[in-house]
Design a protein around this motif. Structure first.
Motif, short mmCIF file in Angstrom:
data_model
loop_
_atom_site.label_atom_id
_atom_site.label_comp_id
_atom_site.label_asym_id
_atom_site.label_seq_id
_atom_site.Cartn_x
_atom_site.Cartn_y
_atom_site.Cartn_z
N SER A 1 0.54 -1.12 0.47
CA SER A 1 0.30 0.02 0.39
C SER A 1 0.95 1.53 0.31
CB SER A 1 -0.99 -0.01 1.17
OG SER A 1 -1.87 -1.35 1.23
N GLY B 1 -1.94 3.36 -1.37
CA GLY B 1 -3.19 2.69 -0.42
C GLY B 1 -3.30 4.53 -0.14
N ILE C 1 -6.53 5.14 -0.99
CA ILE C 1 -7.49 4.02 -0.52
C ILE C 1 -9.04 4.40 0.70
CG2 ILE C 1 -8.74 2.10 0.58
CD1 ILE C 1 -8.07 1.83 -1.95
N ALA D 1 -3.68 -3.18 -0.31
CA ALA D 1 -4.79 -1.47 -1.31
C ALA D 1 -5.10 -2.05 -2.44
CB ALA D 1 -3.31 -0.33 -1.71
N GLY E 1 -1.93 -0.11 4.41
CA GLY E 1 -3.71 -0.58 4.75
C GLY E 1 -3.77 -0.51 5.41
#
Length: 510
Positions: free
Chosen positions: A33, A61, A64, A104, A159
């Motif tokens: 991530s 990430g 996200i 991610a 992540g």
């Protein structure tokens, strides 16, 4: 391209060069991530050598937490890096390439689109591993590098955070929590006061936290390793090796408070610290402190091994997994650097009667020292002790603590004729208990005697015995090999070893 130029290109790796026959090179591309890393390994062994290691900080990430998607910019950076990695493994002739992605890509709404793009543009097939596989990889990576681990391992990615109970080389309870370093940083930037409750709410899901009480917490992941580097720097610890670096359970809380009042730019003075990780460190420190408190951990131990090493370890046979990684690596290094491949094992057996009652931990360290006892023969005699100490302290070893590295260094220092008053001795004393160093000195002097007696050959060892009889140290030689003890070199070394063991030396001929 003209043939001479093509040949030169092949030599310098600008065109694909098949790996030599029998060379089992393999590579893992880990799409995390926060970072994407390529590691190329020289073979599938218990301790594979790293041929190449490079990362790209893509930050996949980051989007996200905001909208559940990988951002266009992050994907562009990632694809550019993956283009390079694909070209590198082709140039190195690596046929076995495994490309894995974690939280991610696994969670992103456009994760499949990214996978398709990488396949089309880079020719890499991404394997998205689920939280269970990610946890197992982290746990097996820890076991690979610290086989005796008994506690809870935490793998902090960009992540997610995986927590896994490990004991006896096996995985117990585990959980994956959506509180990676990038998510923590995003929460902290929105509202610093929200970070503590955010972490506490996530950790409340760890129903088996009591299993970590009074046991070490093993931390895996770049952000947490960076905290270990900072702690080494802040405390002035004399050995800047992160793997198996141990901090007290109170250290994460102190680190968080210190980082909260420190200009992160000042941390650029920390040797080898990745500046790209600086923004995530306060959140990572707060999380580490909270996890250690939640588990009731006795201490915090950093691991340089994680998911990638776990994936390799999981592919080994049970017989290879059971091998001691320190002894495996020392044996390989001794064979590569020494003159006589079998001599280390023979020296170990030859001196065994002197150390019959030693603890098992000492025994494996003594074996490692024996296997490394000929690595400095190419160096100038005046610098052989330094060479031995450097290999022991800074070698790419695992399953060995800082104190044990110091013991190895002490043994090799004396094996190669090091001065008892050498400045490095103060460093070794700062790392290891004096009684362990005293025992290591005796190993080194026994090695020095054995090397001098035999000239590194098997004949002299086979024709002699080293024994302890009461308060006497006896070196017994067969009459047909009495000439090996000619001159005073052997007797001087026998006397030094006797003094180290508080025994009276005696040379006998049978």
């Amino acid at each position: 391209m003209p043939e001479p130029v093509l040949n030169l290109a092949r030599k310098v790796g600008l065109s694909p060069v098949p790996a030599p026959a029998g060379d089992d090179r393999c590579a893992i591309i880990d799409i995390g991530s926060n970072s994407i890393r390529l590691v190329v390994y020289h073979g599938r062994t218990r301790m594979p050598e790293t041929m190449f290691n490079e990362k790209v900080m893509a930050g996949l990430g980051r989007g996200i937490a905001a909208n559940g998607r990988l951002s266009d910019n992050a994907m562009n950076v990632a694809v550019a890096g993956l283009h390079r990695f694909a070209a590198l493994v082709r140039a190195m002739g690596v046929m076995n390439v495994r490309t894995v992605a974690t939280a991610a890509v696994r969670e992103a709404k456009n994760g499949q689109a990214f996978i398709n793009r990488v396949a089309a543009e880079c020719g890499l097939a991404i394997e998205v591993i689920d939280g269970e596989a990610e946890a197992r990889g982290a746990a097996m990576g820890l076991v690979s590098g610290i086989p005796f681990a008994d506690g809870v391992v935490g793998d902090l990615g960009g992540g997610s955070l995986e927590l896994i109970r490990v004991s006896g080389g096996e995985m117990g309870n585990r959980i994956s929590l959506p509180i990676g370093a990038l998510r923590l940083d995003a929460v902290r930037k929105r509202d610093r006061r929200a970070l503590g409750p955010f972490i506490a709410k996530a950790l409340d899901k760890v129903e088996w936290s009591g299993e970590g009480k009074g046991k070490p917490f093993y931390m895996v992941g770049g952000s947490w390793r960076a905290l270990a580097q900072i702690h080494i720097w802040m405390t002035g610890h004399p050995l800047p090796i992160v793997h198996q670096y141990e901090m007290p359970a109170t250290a994460p809380g102190k680190l968080f408070r210190s980082l909260s009042h420190t200009e992160l730019a000042t941390l650029k003075a920390v040797p080898h610290l990745s500046t790209s990780r600086l923004p995530s460190l306060p959140g990572a420190a707060m999380l580490l402190a909270a996890v250690v408190k939640k588990l009731g951990s006795s201490s915090v131990i950093a691991s340089g091994f994680g998911l990638r090493e776990g994936l390799l370890y999981d592919d080994l046979s049970p017989q290879d997994q059971a091998l001691d990684p320190l002894i495996t690596a020392a044996r390989a290094e001794g064979a590569r650097q020494g003159r006589f491949a079998e001599h280390g094992d023979m020296l170990f057996d030859w001196m065994d009667p002197l150390f019959a009652d030693e603890p098992s931990g000492d025994r494996r360290l003594r074996l490692a020292a024996c296997l490394l006892s000929d690595i400095a023969w190419r160096a100038h005699p005046d610098f052989r002790p330094e060479r031995g100490v450097d290999v022991a302290l800074h070698g790419n070893w695992v399953a060995v603590t800082a104190a044990e590295r110091a013991a190895l260094a002490c043994a090799l220092h004396y094996c190669f004729g090091g001065d008892p008053e050498a400045p490095v001795m103060s460093t070794l004393i700062a790392l290891a208990p004096v009684p362990l160093l005293v025992r290591a000195r005796a190993w080194g002097l026994a090695l020095r005697l054995g090397q001098r007696l035999t000239g590194g050959t098997a004949v002299g060892l086979a024709a002699s015995r080293l024994e302890r009889h009461g308060d006497t140290l006896v070196l017994r030689l067969g009459q047909s090999h009495a000439d090996l003890a000619g001159g005073d070199a052997v007797q001087r070394r026998l006397k030094l070893l006797g003094g180290a063991l508080n025994l009276t030396p005696r040379l006998e001929y049978a």
